[in-house]
Design a protein around this motif. Structure first.
Motif, PDB file in Angstrom:
ATOM      1  N   GLY A  13       3.839  -9.575 -11.972  1.00  0.00           N
ATOM      2  CA  GLY A  13       3.474  -8.284 -11.392  1.00  0.00           C
ATOM      3  C   GLY A  13       4.696  -7.382 -11.248  1.00  0.00           C
ATOM      4  N   ASP A  14       4.491  -6.087 -11.304  1.00  0.00           N
ATOM      5  CA  ASP A  14       5.602  -5.150 -11.137  1.00  0.00           C
ATOM      6  C   ASP A  14       5.263  -4.146 -10.037  1.00  0.00           C
ATOM      7  N   ASP A  15       5.884  -2.964 -10.080  1.00  0.00           N
ATOM      8  CA  ASP A  15       5.703  -2.012  -8.980  1.00  0.00           C
ATOM      9  C   ASP A  15       4.474  -1.118  -9.149  1.00  0.00           C
ATOM     10  N   ARG A  16       3.752  -1.286 -10.221  1.00  0.00           N
ATOM     11  CA  ARG A  16       2.595  -0.404 -10.420  1.00  0.00           C
ATOM     12  C   ARG A  16       1.458  -0.750  -9.448  1.00  0.00           C
ATOM     13  N   VAL A  17       0.855   0.296  -8.925  1.00  0.00           N
ATOM     14  CA  VAL A  17      -0.365   0.130  -8.117  1.00  0.00           C
ATOM     15  C   VAL A  17      -1.454   0.985  -8.760  1.00  0.00           C
ATOM     16  N   ALA A  51      -4.703  -0.447   3.919  1.00  0.00           N
ATOM     17  CA  ALA A  51      -4.675  -0.714   2.476  1.00  0.00           C
ATOM     18  C   ALA A  51      -3.264  -0.479   1.928  1.00  0.00           C
ATOM     19  N   GLN A  52      -2.608   0.536   2.479  1.00  0.00           N
ATOM     20  CA  GLN A  52      -1.240   0.825   2.037  1.00  0.00           C
ATOM     21  C   GLN A  52      -0.305  -0.343   2.397  1.00  0.00           C
ATOM     22  N   VAL A  53      -0.440  -0.860   3.608  1.00  0.00           N
ATOM     23  CA  VAL A  53       0.387  -2.005   4.016  1.00  0.00           C
ATOM     24  C   VAL A  53       0.056  -3.229   3.146  1.00  0.00           C
ATOM     25  N   ALA A  54      -1.208  -3.362   2.788  1.00  0.00           N
ATOM     26  CA  ALA A  54      -1.640  -4.520   1.983  1.00  0.00           C
ATOM     27  C   ALA A  54      -0.952  -4.571   0.627  1.00  0.00           C
ATOM     28  N   LEU A  55      -0.406  -3.446   0.189  1.00  0.00           N
ATOM     29  CA  LEU A  55       0.337  -3.441  -1.076  1.00  0.00           C
ATOM     30  C   LEU A  55       1.600  -4.294  -0.973  1.00  0.00           C
ATOM     31  N   HIS A  56       2.006  -4.623   0.248  1.00  0.00           N
ATOM     32  CA  HIS A  56       3.148  -5.532   0.437  1.00  0.00           C
ATOM     33  C   HIS A  56       2.673  -6.933   0.821  1.00  0.00           C
ATOM     34  N   PHE A  57       1.377  -7.169   0.701  1.00  0.00           N
ATOM     35  CA  PHE A  57       0.803  -8.479   1.017  1.00  0.00           C
ATOM     36  C   PHE A  57       0.068  -9.057  -0.200  1.00  0.00           C
ATOM     37  N   GLY A  58       0.417  -8.581  -1.384  1.00  0.00           N
ATOM     38  CA  GLY A  58      -0.165  -9.171  -2.595  1.00  0.00           C
ATOM     39  C   GLY A  58      -1.140  -8.283  -3.332  1.00  0.00           C
ATOM     40  N   ALA A  59      -1.593  -7.191  -2.714  1.00  0.00           N
ATOM     41  CA  ALA A  59      -2.537  -6.295  -3.407  1.00  0.00           C
ATOM     42  C   ALA A  59      -1.781  -5.403  -4.390  1.00  0.00           C
ATOM     43  N   VAL A  81      -0.128   8.094  -1.051  1.00  0.00           N
ATOM     44  CA  VAL A  81      -0.149   6.833  -0.298  1.00  0.00           C
ATOM     45  C   VAL A  81       0.613   5.744  -1.056  1.00  0.00           C
ATOM     46  N   VAL A  82       0.384   5.660  -2.354  1.00  0.00           N
ATOM     47  CA  VAL A  82       1.045   4.617  -3.153  1.00  0.00           C
ATOM     48  C   VAL A  82       2.549   4.875  -3.202  1.00  0.00           C
ATOM     49  N   ARG A  83       2.929   6.112  -3.408  1.00  0.00           N
ATOM     50  CA  ARG A  83       4.365   6.456  -3.447  1.00  0.00           C
ATOM     51  C   ARG A  83       5.047   6.123  -2.130  1.00  0.00           C
ATOM     52  N   ASP A  84       4.386   6.457  -1.034  1.00  0.00           N
ATOM     53  CA  ASP A  84       4.996   6.207   0.279  1.00  0.00           C
ATOM     54  C   ASP A  84       5.129   4.718   0.569  1.00  0.00           C
ATOM     55  N   ALA A  85       4.369   3.916  -0.160  1.00  0.00           N
ATOM     56  CA  ALA A  85       4.520   2.462  -0.013  1.00  0.00           C
ATOM     57  C   ALA A  85       5.643   1.942  -0.906  1.00  0.00           C
ATOM     58  N   GLY A  86       6.298   2.846  -1.627  1.00  0.00           N
ATOM     59  CA  GLY A  86       7.407   2.431  -2.484  1.00  0.00           C
ATOM     60  C   GLY A  86       6.959   1.908  -3.833  1.00  0.00           C
TER      61      GLY A  86
END
Ligand code: SF4
Length: 370
Positions: A53-57, A307-315, A347-352
């Motif tokens: 996986g990479d940084d794409r959401v 959901a934004q935080v979940a991007l750092h939990f595997g989503a 939202v995705v950008r702000d999650a890095g």
């Protein structure tokens, strides 16, 4: 001492993740029993990256539509279904459905329609086939992600055809892929309690297995936060993992938190899952379900901030613009029913992470700078 406990519980699992080894049933239960939420998130993110996986959401521009909310099954967790005679029951004709979809397409140019329904005993297979055929004619560039495995099984019962015959007929008419609903929790004990009228899990798996063999990709889900145990959640994830090993056609997994409002569970005092439970379930799903490439944080169910935080939990997917969601809103979801594309990007950008608009099959349509 808490630090020592944490190291003891998660260290052997971390070693497996780093080595690319599979987690087993006991590992999965140990993860769910851990209270170290941040460590779980970090481990899940590590697993996602170790597996490529990479940084794409990702997100998709989609429209949710429903042909009917009439249903014979009466799942105890459901606030969407009605009987034919109840106030608010509806069944749209193919022409009404298509007219509505075309009108909305002119406004939002979605690339996918997601459609699931109640299992109405008052329709036949043509009810489903006709809508696909007419939609394909009217909107040939739109991907039709239609009908859960439970609905396919229902069509099979209505028509006397096998799952394969039903799927072939739907595919000929324009079906693109299947959504993942109807899985709930596979364990017999849970199914008897919350969805006694629903088909046996073997039927659910047979539909997905057949679809994958026919080249129809599908999604898979788990409805959690009602009467199931952690062991039953892991059992559910391991059954999905075994199916994916065998047929390989699941594109994504969506954990769905149970919403009790307007169901019998609300009267019995059930409450929403907490944010911690949602994040933990996302993280453990990513760790255990190691062969399904994409994991969605379904913002319509969990809210966009979580959901934004979940991007750092595997989503790695926030699902989409989802215009006109009805099922979770019937059960009390208070999220909006639509997100604008630029808001998803923000939202995705702000999650890095790097925002990517995809089509249903995860082809990139547009990528934004991080
Ligand atoms: S969850 Fe689906 S099958 Fe169950 S009652 Fe609701 S609409 Fe019917």
């Amino acid at each position: 001492m808490a630090v020592l406990d944490r190291t003891d519980t998660l260290a052997p699992i971390r070693e497996k993740v780093e080595a690319g080894e599979r987690l087993d049933f006991e590992d999965g239960v140990a993860l769910f029993e851990s209270d170290d939420l941040l460590a779980l998130g970090e481990l899940a993110d590590l697993a996602r990256r170790v597996r490529g996986g990479d940084d794409r959401v990702f997100f998709v521009q989609n429209l949710n539509l429903y042909q009917t909310n009439v249903c014979r099954v009466k799942c105890k967790f459901c606030a969407f279904a009605k009987t034919q005679r109840q106030d608010g029951a509806y069944t749209l004709s193919a022409d009404e459905f298509v007219e509505n979809a075309v009108r909305q397409y002119e406004a939002t140019r979605f690339t996918e329609i997601h459609c699931v329904n109640g299992e109405s005993p008052h329709v036949d297979l043509d009810f489903y086939v006709e809508v696909l055929r007419k939609l394909r004619e009217a909107l040939p560039d739109v991907h039709l992600k239609f009908y859960t495995a439970s609905e396919i099984h229902h069509m099979s019962t209505l028509s006397g055809l096998s799952h394969e015959e039903v799927l072939r007929e739907l595919k000929d008419a324009g079906l693109g892929s299947l959504p993942g609903g109807g899985a709930e929790i596979f364990a017999d004990r849970v199914r008897r309690l919350v969805a006694p009228g629903k088909e046996h899990p073997d039927e659910w798996f047979d539909v997905h297995d057949t679809a994958h063999r026919l080249g129809i990709t599908t999604q898979c889900t788990m409805l959690y936060g009602h009467v199931e145990t952690y062991e039953e959640r892991i059992d559910h994830l391991l059954r999905l993992r075994a199916q994916q090993d065998a047929s390989g056609g699941f594109l994504s997994f969506i954990p769905l938190a149970f919403h009790p409002e307007n169901t019998v569970f609300e009267r019995r005092g059930w409450r929403h899952t907490t944010g911690a439970e949602d994040l933990k379930t996302i993280a453990v799903s990513r760790l255990v379900l190691d062969n399904v490439p994409n994991l969605k944080a379904y913002w319509i169910m969990m809210g966009m901030p979580l959901a934004q935080v979940a991007l750092h939990f595997g989503a790695n997917d926030v699902q989409g613009t989802v215009v006109r969601e009805e099922i979770f809103h019937a059960a009390g979801a208070t999220t909006p029913t639509e997100q604008k594309l630029d808001e998803l990007v923000r939202v995705v950008r702000d999650a890095g992470r790097v925002p990517v608009q995809r089509d249903t099959l995860y082809n990139e349509l547009r990528r934004w700078a991080a």
